[in-house]
Design a protein around this motif. Structure first.
Motif, mmCIF file in Angstrom:
data_model
loop_
_atom_site.group_PDB
_atom_site.id
_atom_site.type_symbol
_atom_site.label_atom_id
_atom_site.label_comp_id
_atom_site.label_asym_id
_atom_site.label_seq_id
_atom_site.Cartn_x
_atom_site.Cartn_y
_atom_site.Cartn_z
ATOM 1 N N GLN A 1 0.845 -1.156 -0.068
ATOM 2 C CA GLN A 1 0.069 -0.142 -0.114
ATOM 3 C C GLN A 1 0.951 1.265 -0.002
ATOM 4 O O GLN A 1 0.508 2.260 -0.838
ATOM 5 N N TYR B 1 3.724 1.958 -1.247
ATOM 6 C CA TYR B 1 4.873 1.882 -2.283
ATOM 7 C C TYR B 1 4.233 2.694 -3.151
ATOM 8 O O TYR B 1 3.261 3.106 -3.612
ATOM 9 N N GLY B 2 5.360 3.703 -3.588
ATOM 10 C CA GLY B 2 5.060 4.731 -4.442
ATOM 11 C C GLY B 2 6.278 5.043 -4.958
ATOM 12 O O GLY B 2 7.463 4.841 -4.732
ATOM 13 N N ARG C 1 2.744 7.640 -7.068
ATOM 14 C CA ARG C 1 1.785 6.636 -7.576
ATOM 15 C C ARG C 1 1.823 5.615 -7.087
ATOM 16 O O ARG C 1 3.324 4.791 -6.705
ATOM 17 N N GLY C 2 0.831 4.794 -6.686
ATOM 18 C CA GLY C 2 0.755 3.390 -6.276
ATOM 19 C C GLY C 2 0.885 2.270 -7.264
ATOM 20 O O GLY C 2 0.814 2.821 -8.521
ATOM 21 N N LYS D 1 -1.255 0.344 -8.533
ATOM 22 C CA LYS D 1 -2.485 0.097 -9.187
ATOM 23 C C LYS D 1 -2.633 1.083 -10.187
ATOM 24 O O LYS D 1 -2.703 1.022 -11.334
#
Length: 169
Positions: free
Chosen positions: A2, A4-5, A15-16, A18
């Motif tokens: 969750q 992570y970017g 940005r993730g 997904k």
């Protein structure tokens, strides 16, 4: 995952996974269709027999062979008036569509061109194929639709130009 970017294009927007997946979802399709259409266009342009009005491997022979079984015989008749010119139009169209799609330049316009080429080939050359799902032109037509709707969001000239326009404003 969750948290992570990553920073995209140095704009500082986290940005993730997904979001990244969504942004890059059409990239494999773009690469496949771009390379395939470039190859198809170059293959035709380098085959001297393709542009002839008759003879083995010619566009004229192909059009004569499918004329009575096509969905739109008038389109085939139009091509038969000048098979060489029609052949060059298809080959150059495939090349331009492929390049535009691969580099993402006017991606939606390129996808429209690819869809129209695939539609015309399906209604003429592939129409008589049974069962219908053995004809590849219909599958190509369907493959162009997501690119027509979605454009080229990632790794594209269109995205680069859009980001430049945003920075200038």
């Amino acid at each position: 995952m969750q948290g992570y970017g990553t920073r995209v294009r140095g704009l500082g927007e986290p940005r993730g996974i997904k979001e990244l997946a969504r942004e890059h979802a059409l990239l494999p399709l773009r690469i496949f269709l771009g390379v395939t259409f470039i190859y198809a266009g170059l293959d035709k342009l380098t085959d001297s027999s393709f542009f002839r009005a008759n003879g083995a491997g010619s566009i004229g022979e192909t059009m004569h062979a499918v004329r009575d079984s096509s969905a739109i015989p008038a389109l085939v008749d139009l091509a038969l008036k000048s098979p060489g010119a029609f052949g060059y139009a298809i080959a150059i169209g495939e090349l331009l569509v492929g390049i535009g799609t691969l580099i993402g330049l006017r991606a939606r316009l390129a996808a429209l061109g690819g869809a129209l080429i695939s539609l015309s080939l399906w209604l003429t050359v592939s129409w008589q194929v049974e069962p219908y799902y053995f004809g590849n032109d219909l599958a190509y037509l369907m493959a162009w639709l997501p690119l027509l709707l979605g454009g080229a969001a990632a790794f594209s000239v269109d995205a680069f130009l859009a980001s430049r326009r945003r920075r200038i404003r």
